[in-house]
Design an enzyme around this catalytic site. Structure first.
Site, PDB file in Angstrom:
ATOM      1  N   CYS A 111      32.360  43.033  44.534  1.00 13.20           N
ATOM      2  CA  CYS A 111      32.439  43.687  45.857  1.00 13.20           C
ATOM      3  C   CYS A 111      33.618  44.629  45.851  1.00 13.20           C
ATOM      4  CB  CYS A 111      32.654  42.700  46.993  1.00 13.20           C
ATOM      5  SG  CYS A 111      32.020  41.078  46.741  1.00 13.20           S
ATOM      6  N   GLU A 121      26.796  51.379  48.230  1.00  7.23           N
ATOM      7  CA  GLU A 121      27.211  50.403  47.227  1.00  7.23           C
ATOM      8  C   GLU A 121      26.124  50.291  46.158  1.00  7.23           C
ATOM      9  OE1 GLU A 121      27.509  46.145  48.303  1.00  7.23           O
ATOM     10  OE2 GLU A 121      29.433  46.187  47.247  1.00  7.23           O
ATOM     11  N   LYS A 154      24.255  26.744  49.538  1.00  9.69           N
ATOM     12  CA  LYS A 154      23.151  27.344  48.776  1.00  9.69           C
ATOM     13  C   LYS A 154      23.757  28.345  47.797  1.00  9.69           C
ATOM     14  CE  LYS A 154      20.544  31.169  49.161  1.00  9.69           C
ATOM     15  NZ  LYS A 154      20.302  31.472  47.753  1.00  9.69           N
ATOM     16  N   GLU A 159      31.444  38.220  54.257  1.00  8.72           N
ATOM     17  CA  GLU A 159      32.188  39.060  53.315  1.00  8.72           C
ATOM     18  C   GLU A 159      31.140  39.868  52.575  1.00  8.72           C
ATOM     19  OE1 GLU A 159      33.632  40.961  50.690  1.00  8.72           O
ATOM     20  OE2 GLU A 159      33.585  39.129  49.512  1.00  8.72           O
TER      21      GLU A 159
HETATM   22  C1  UN1 Z   1      34.529  40.261  44.353  1.00  9.04           C
HETATM   23  O1  UN1 Z   1      34.987  41.397  44.303  1.00  9.04           O
HETATM   24  O2  UN1 Z   1      33.319  40.112  44.462  1.00  9.04           O
HETATM   25  O3  UN1 Z   1      39.754  40.339  43.358  1.00  9.04           O
HETATM   26  C2  UN1 Z   1      35.412  39.085  44.237  1.00  9.04           C
HETATM   27  C3  UN1 Z   1      39.063  40.103  42.377  1.00  9.04           C
HETATM   28  C4  UN1 Z   1      38.578  38.694  42.139  1.00  9.04           C
HETATM   29  C5  UN1 Z   1      37.542  38.336  43.154  1.00  9.04           C
HETATM   30  C6  UN1 Z   1      36.555  39.421  43.367  1.00  9.04           C
HETATM   31  N1  UN1 Z   1      39.688  37.797  42.207  1.00  9.04           N
HETATM   32  O4  UN1 Z   1      38.746  40.972  41.603  1.00  9.04           O
END
Ligand code: UN1
Length: 511
Positions: free
Chosen positions: A299, A400, A190, A265
Site C-alpha cells: 500500500c 493504484e 478472515k 486501511e
Molecule cells: C503495506 O504497505 O502494505 O511500511 C504495509 C512498510 C511495512 C508495512 C507495509 N512495514 O513498508
C-alpha cells in the site's frame, strides 16, 4: 492427503498437500460448505502450498459464537497476563522465523529477505503490544466536586472481525490481532485467500504460547462469503480491514448499519520527491526499493517519483539502468531481488496499466513485459517497469496499480512538487529527498499523507508509530502503536462520589 493442520507444509509435494481446516474454538473444523480452495505458489503454480476451507456465513456465525463464549473469560484476565502470552508468542516466532518466512515466500512470492522482515514485523508488534498490557493508560483527572474521584478506563469492545490482505500476511494480521487481544477482545479473522497459511502460522505461535481457545478464530474463504458476513454480523462490534478502497467502501457501508467501530486501511499512490540538492545515489537506491520491493505490491509502494528538472535526466538514467538489472525470479532463491505478482489477475492489471500508460503518451523507459519463458513459465512474473514524461493527471499517475510500475513526473521545485504529490485521491505515504532542512520541514508539514519520510523511500514503517492515511486511504483510524489501542478499546468514564451526599455536577457549585 494429509490432514494434520499444524505441521509446516514447506517440504511437501502436491500429492501430499496439506488440508487446512478452519480454526474455531481451539479446534480444527471443516467448513459448512464442504468445499475447499487451493493456495498455489505464484512463482511456480505447480507448487500447491495447501488446501483451505471455502467457508460461508454459517462458519462465520460458529466462529462468532466461539469468540463470544471466550470473551466472557478473556476480558477478565488481567491485561498484563494477556500480554505475557503475546510476549511468549514473540519468542516462539523468533524460533520459527525461518520456517514461517519460507512458507510465506511460497504462498505469496516476495523474496526471503522480505518475508523474514514480515515475520520480524509480527515479532516487533508482539513485543510492543505485550508492553501495552502494562500500560493501557487512561486519564485520571480532578473532579469539579469535593470528595469525588474521576477517571477514564479502557474497556474491550467485544468481538472483533479482521479482514487481512495478502501482501503482508503475517505482519498485518499481527497489527490487528495482537492489540485486539491484549485489550481483552476476542477475534474472528478472515485471511486473504491468497495467503491464509501465514495467518495460521501466527495464530499457531499464539496458541502454543498459551492463548485460550476461542480468543482467535480463523475462517478462510472469499470476501462475499466470509468477509461480508463478518462485517454484517450483529454481534461483531468492531471490524478492521486492510484492502482496496473499493472494498473499503463496501465494508465501511455495511459496518455503519450496525454502528460497528470500523478501521479501514486502503489504497495509496505514494509520491517520492527528489529535489535538485538530493543525494542522488541515495535517491536512486530508495526509488528502486520503494517501487520494486515486494514487486510494488505494498500500500505504501513508491508509485510516483516527482523529480526536479535539474537532476531529472541523471536520475532517470540511473534509475532505469538499475531497474533493468534487477533480478526477477522465485523468492526462495536468495539472489533474486523481485518476485512475481501475487496472481494472474494482478499480473493482468499490471500489464493493462502498461498499455494505459503508453496510450496516454507516457514514455516507457524499461520493462512493461510479462516474463513467461524458461524459469518463468509457471509463474506470474513481469519486468520492473519505469515510465517517464508522465503527466500528473494521467491514470498511471492517479490510480493504484499495486505492481512493479513506477511513474516519473518532472517538477519545477518544491511548491510544484508538493502540489503534484497531494494531487491524488489517496494519502498514505510520502517521501522527499533533499539536504535542505527548511524544505524537509516544509514537506513534513505540507504533504497531506499519514506518513512522510525524509531521505528514505515511502516504505519502511515501524510498528510502534501510527500507520494509515488521509483521504481515500482510510477513515481516520490508525494501526500500529497507540493508534491500535485506541481502536480496540472503548472508553468508560468512572466517577466515584465519596461525599455521602447527592452532588449535582454543574449545579451544586460553590458561588
Ligand atoms: C503495506 O504497505 O502494505 O511500511 C504495509 C512498510 C511495512 C508495512 C507495509 N512495514 O513498508
Amino acid at each position: 492427503m494429509a490432514t494434520d493442520t499444524l505441521a509446516s507444509p514447506a517440504s511437501l509435494s502436491e500429492s501430499q498437500a496439506r488440508v487446512f481446516k478452519n480454526y474455531i474454538d481451539g479446534e480444527w473444523v471443516e467448513s459448512s460448505t464442504g468445499e475447499t480452495f487451493e493456495n498455489r505458489n505464484p512463482a511456480n503454480t505447480r507448487d500447491l502450498v495447501g488446501i483451505f476451507q471455502k467457508s460461508a456465513r454459517e462458519d462465520v456465525d460458529t466462529a462468532v459464537q466461539a469468540a463470544k463464549r471466550a470473551f466472557q473469560k478473556w476480558r477478565l484476565v488481567p491485561a498484563p497476563r494477556r500480554a505475557e502470552i503475546v510476549f511468549r508468542a514473540a519468542e516462539i516466532l523468533i524460533e520459527r522465523k525461518e520456517d514461517y518466512a519460507r512458507d510465506m515466500t511460497r504462498e505469496m512470492g516476495k523474496v526471503l529477505a522480505e518475508t523474514r522482515g514480515d515475520v520480524q514485523e509480527a515479532i516487533d508488534a508482539a513485543y510492543y503490544n505485550a508492553g501495552e498490557g502494562r500500560r493501557l493508560f487512561g486519564p485520571t483527572v480532578p473532579s469539579e466536586m469535593p470528595n469525588k474521584f474521576a477517571m477514564a478506563v479502557r474497556q474491550p469492545i467485544g468481538i472483533c472481525g479482521m479482514i487481512t490482505p495478502w501482501n503482508f500476511p503475517m505482519a498485518i494480521s499481527s497489527w490487528k490481532l495482537l492489540p485486539a487481544i491484549v485489550c481483552g477482545n476476542t477475534c474472528v479473522i478472515k485471511p486473504a485467500q491468497d495467503t491464509p497459511l501465514s495467518t495460521f502460522n501466527l495464530v499457531r505461535a499464539l496458541a502454543d504460547a498459551g492463548l485460550p481457545k476461542g480468543v482467535i478464530n480463523i475462517v478462510t474463504g472469499f470476501g462475499a462469503e466470509v468477509g461480508t458476513p463478518i462485517a454484517e454480523h450483529p454481534e461483531v462490534r468492531a471490524v478492521s480491514l486492510t484492502g482496496s478502497s473499493a472494498v473499503g467502501r463496501i465494508v465501511g457501508g455495511i459496518a455503519a448499519q450496525s454502528f460497528k467501530h470500523c478501521s479501514l486501511e486502503l489504497g495509496g499512490k505514494n509520491p517520492m520527491i527528489v529535489l535538485d540538492d538530493a543525494n542522488l545515489d541515495l535517491a536512486v537506491e530508495g526509488a528502486l526499493w520503494g517501487a520494486f520491493g515486494t514487486t510494488g505490491q505494498r500500500c505504501t509502494a513508491t508509485s510516483r517519483i516527482i523529480v526536479q528538472k535539474g537532476v531529472h535526466r541523471e536520475f532517470v538514467d540511473r534509475l532505469v539502468e538499475r531497474a533493468k538489472r534487477l533480478k526477477v525470479g522465485n523468492g526462495l532463491d536468495e539472489t533474486v531481488q523481485m518476485g512475481p505478482a501475487i496472481n494472474e489477475k494482478q499480473l493482468e492489471t499490471d500489464l493493462r496499466y502498461v498499455e494505459i500508460g503508453k496510450n496516454e503518451g507516457a514514455k516507457l523507459m524499461c520493462g512493461g513485459n510479462r516474463l513467461d519463458q524458461g524459469e518463468y513459465q509457471h509463474g506470474w512474473f513481469m519486468e520492473p517497469t519505469v515510465f517517464v514524461d508522465v503527466d500528473p493527471k494521467m491514470r498511471i499517475a492517479q490510480e493504484e496499480i499495486f505492481g512493479p510500475v513506477v511513474s516519473v513526473i518532472p517538477c519545477d521545485g518544491m511548491e510544484d512538487a508538493v502540489e503534484i504529490a497531494n494531487g491524488i485521491e489517496y494519502g498514505l505515504s510520502s517521501a522527499i529527498y533533499t539536504k535542505d532542512v527548511n524544505k524537509a520541514f516544509t514537506a513534513m508539514r505540507d504533504l497531506y499523507a499519514g506518513i512522510t519520510y525524509i531521505n528514505a523511500p515511502t516504505i519502511g514503517a515501524e510498528v510502534h508509530l501510527p500507520f494509515g492515511g488521509t483521504k481515500a486511504t482510510g477513515n481516520g483510524h490508525r494501526e500500529g502503536g497507540v493508534g491500535a489501542i485506541e481502536f480496540y478499546t472503548e472508553w468508560k468514564s468512572v466517577y466515584v462520589d465519596y461525599s455521602d451526599k447527592l452532588q449535582k455536577a454543574q449545579i451544586d457549585r460553590p458561588e
